[in-house]
Every structure is written in structure tokens, then in C-alpha cells.
Design an enzyme around this catalytic site. Structure first.
Site, PDB file in Angstrom:
ATOM      1  N   ASP A 186       8.104  -7.812  -6.200  1.00  0.00           N
ATOM      2  CA  ASP A 186       7.222  -7.426  -5.088  1.00  0.00           C
ATOM      3  C   ASP A 186       7.927  -7.810  -3.799  1.00  0.00           C
ATOM      4  OD1 ASP A 186       4.802  -6.931  -3.401  1.00  0.00           O
ATOM      5  OD2 ASP A 186       3.832  -6.771  -5.352  1.00  0.00           O
ATOM      6  N   HIS A 218       9.925  -5.267  -2.972  1.00  0.00           N
ATOM      7  CA  HIS A 218       9.258  -4.275  -2.140  1.00  0.00           C
ATOM      8  C   HIS A 218       9.646  -4.432  -0.677  1.00  0.00           C
ATOM      9  CE1 HIS A 218       5.755  -3.508  -5.211  1.00  0.00           C
ATOM     10  NE2 HIS A 218       6.960  -3.371  -5.740  1.00  0.00           N
TER      11      HIS A 218
END
Length: 407
Positions: A223, A246
Site C-alpha cells: 500500500d 501505492h
């Protein structure tokens, strides 16, 4: 913005004298320093007790402390934790779900809270969250509460350096109500060994905190590499190598009605981003019933990227469809943002698009500068495409974006 000086050096250890205790865990030189050894049971309580009583606590290199209960180390002053070995949390999911330290913000729980003033965690050792059981369980139950590996809570003047952080069930680091916090030489790995990915394993989430510096670190996760949550000010995240993430994210902001979110004075430079969903990103909610806020004075520079879906992004309609975003623009204003010196390749996930600046109408974005952008898609997709809407762009790469009129 200023950098944080290192805290006082660890006190030298004198020849050790044994201190009797019920667990037999602590050997002490004096009231200033303690050494911990594993008990074969739950080492959490004696670890907490040692940190409360001793200025310096040492976990030797060959020692693994098994932690079966939550560790609340808040309210400390002038403490050093010399972690040379490993602090490993048990995989007793039932216990942790019911007994993790709860944070209302985004419905989180935590294994370990460290707070107070003038604190240092260092030593080259590891914190291990036994994450694989959580990755597998979350694959079939996405409402599962999963513990944050390490939380700095209500703390000031903290240095965390030369630590490995492994197998966090969810977020790796959470900085909540902190001031003057330095992370340096942190190595994060949260990677599943099964078909079930390690999700939501953000490297850092910063919330209601000021003057947080993250430097010289490697992050391999699933993430955000670094995420600035509401009310993060004077933040640096630089000299980072991020894989599988991310991206470096401002936001998401404006999620909750009646709440005003602030991110101001953020610098991220010299970042290597590979095999990621995003590179540099700002994201804010739009639509009915959302909150408001401001993002101001943000600089992303010298990003080298490879196989990244969206290397450069502003998304002011985050989690909001185009119709609702037009009818209910974001109330998070974005101002004074610089993207400069971006190099590398996208993954082709967005075909030829390598950068997207998508703002809500009515001047919600202003003073956005884009310079020295050298991003390319895979050769299959031809020349790079740059998209934008509702934003006036300055800088020597503004021409790449063409017409940014309302769509």
C-alpha cells in the site's frame, strides 16, 4: 522546517548484576540500564516494566522477545531502546482483535504504542508482526481489524533509526499526535508468502502531527509507501526506495462531513518508486456529504520510477464518479504544488497515460507547477500522454498537458 538532532547517546553499560524477577528477564547494571532476555513466555509485561524503570533497555542480538499482550509505553521521558535482537508479536488473532489498542481514526488497532518526550529506538534489530496469518484471514474477511505494527502516540523529540520492520498485519508505522519525529534507515518488508496479498501495509501514516522526517529507508509493501493523513504539517519523506506500493500519497482528505483537513509544507525528494500503483499522488474526496480542507505548499522532486501505473497524480474526485464530482466539487482546496524532475516508465496499466491532474471545477486547484518531466509508457503504447482537467498549470512541462478545461 528544521531537521531533528539525534538524542543523547546510549549510556555505557557497566558489568551486569543479576536482578531477581518473577519472569527472570531483566539483568541490570544500575537504575540507568537493563538487558532483557527471553523468558519462554510472554515477554511484553517485563519489557514495558523495564522501559518504565530504566533509562536504557537493551535487547541483545541473539534474543527474540515473544510479545503476546499489548505494549503501552506512553508517557515516558528520556528513554533509549537498543533493539539488537527481535521483538516478535504472536499470531493469536483472537487476542489481538479483542485487545489491541483502539484508535477511532479509520477504525484501527495497534500492537505497541510508544509516547512521551526524548525517546530513541535504534540498534539494527527487528520488529516482526507475524503478518501471514492476517494476510490469509483478510482475504476471506475484509472487515477484519488488523493491528498496526508500531505506533508513535502523543510523543515529541523521538528518533527511530536502523530498525527492520517485518510482516506488519496492516499499517507498519502510525504517527498520531507527534512532534519532532525522525525515522532514519528503516527497512520495511511486508510481503505475503501465499496467494493472498499483504494489503493496507502502508509504510507510514501520519496524522495530527508536525515536523516528521522520514529518510534513507527501503520499503517493500502492499500500500502507500508514505501517506499524509489529515493535519500533517512540516513533513519530509526523502531518499526512499519503495517497491510494490501505492506511492507517496497526500491524503486521502475530505472524507468525513464536518471535518476540516490540513496538509501543509510537505517535501518529498529523491524517491525511487518501482512496481507500484502510483508515484507521487494527491487525493481528495468529492461528492455529497464529504468534508473540507486544504493542501498547500507541497513539493515532489527527483522521482525515478519504473513499472508504475500512475507515476504523477492529482485526483480531486477520489472515490467519486464524474457526475457527482461535477455536481458536488471537492471542498479540499489544493494550492502551491510542484512536481519537478520525474524520470522513468509507467506500467501501461493506463495505456499511454503517464500523468494525470484531475481537479474539481471552480478553481479548487491553483498554482500547480510541472517541470522537467521525462516519463514514458511501454513502447507498445507509443508516445506518452498527459491528461488534465480544471487546472491551470505552470512550469516548463505545462505544454505536455494541453487543454485543461472543464470536462
Amino acid at each position: 522546517m528544521h531537521f531533528i538532532s539525534h538524542l543523547s547517546a546510549v549510556l555505557a553499560l557497566a558489568p551486569l548484576l543479576s536482578l531477581a524477577s518473577s519472569a527472570g528477564l531483566v539483568e541490570r547494571a544500575d537504575d540507568a540500564s537493563c538487558i532483557l532476555t527471553a523468558s519462554g513466555g510472554d515477554d511484553g509485561p517485563i519489557f514495558v516494566d523495564a522501559v518504565q524503570r530504566c533509562e536504557t533497555v537493551v535487547i541483545p542480538a541473539e534474543t527474540t522477545l515473544s510479545i503476546a499482550t499489548g505494549m503501552n509505553m506512553t508517557g515516558l521521558n528520556d528513554r533509549n531502546i537498543d533493539l539488537r535482537g527481535t521483538v516478535k508479536f504472536t499470531d493469536n488473532m483472537t487476542y489481538w482483535i479483542n485487545n489491541g489498542f483502539y484508535f477511532e481514526f479509520q477504525d484501527q488497532i495497534a500492537f505497541w504504542m510508544l509516547g512521551g518526550n526524548n525517546l530513541r529506538l535504534f540498534g539494527g534489530g527487528a520488529i516482526d508482526g507475524s503478518g501471514q496469518v492476517w494476510y490469509d484471514a483478510f482475504a476471506t474477511n475484509d472487515t477484519l481489524l488488523r493491528p498496526i505494527l508500531f505506533t508513535v502516540y502523543q510523543a515529541s523529540n523521538v528518533v527511530i533509526e536502523d530498525i527492520k520492520m517485518l510482516n506488519g498485519p496492516e499499517w507498519i508505522n502510525f504517527v498520531n499526535e507527534g512532534q519532532n519525529i525522525l525515522y532514519d534507515r528503516i527497512n520495511i518488508s511486508a510481503v505475503s508468502t501465499s496467494v493472498n496479498p499483504a494489503k493496507n501495509t502502508d509504510g507510514w501514516d501520519i496524522y495530527r502531527s508536525d515536523n516528521v522526517v522520514i529518510l534513507n529507508s527501503n520499503i517493500n509493501n502492499g500500500d502507500d509507501c508514505v501517506s499524509l493523513k489529515p493535519n500533517s504539517t512540516n513533513i519530509i519523506a526523502s531518499y526512499l526506495y519503495c517497491n510494490g506500493s501505492h506511492g507517496i500519497s497526500v491524503g486521502s482528505l475530505g472524507q468525513y462531513a464536518g471535518v476540516y483537513d490540513i496538509v501543509e509544507n510537505f517535501t518529498s525528494t529523491n524517491v525511487h518508486m518501482y512496481n507500484a500503483e502510483n508515484g507521487a499522488r494527491i487525493k481528495a474526496f468529492a461528492g455529497p456529504g464529504v468534508g473540507a480542507g486544504i493542501v498547500k505548499n507541497v513539493s515532489f522532486s527527483y522521482f525515478t520510477e519504473g513499472n508504475v501505473d500512475d507515476p504523477l497524480v492529482i485526483d480531486q474526485c477520489y472515490m467519486t464518479n464524474a457526475t457527482e464530482c461535477a455536481a458536488y466539487p471537492s471542498n479540499v482546496y489544493i494550492q502551491d504544488v510542484v512536481f519537478t524532475n520525474f524520470y522513468g516508465t509507467s506500467s501501461g496499466n493506463e495505456k499511454s497515460v503517464v500523468a494525470s491532474l484531475a481537479c474539481s471545477p471552480d478553481g479548487r486547484c491553483s498554482d500547480i507547477s510541472v517541470s522537467n518531466i521525462y516519463l514514458e509508457p511501454p513502447a507498445t503504447y507509443g508516445n506518452a500522454t498527459y491528461t488534465c482537467q480544471n487546472v491551470n498549470i505552470t512550469g516548463n512541462a505545462a505544454y505536455l498537458f494541453g487543454d485543461c478545461a472543464t470536462t
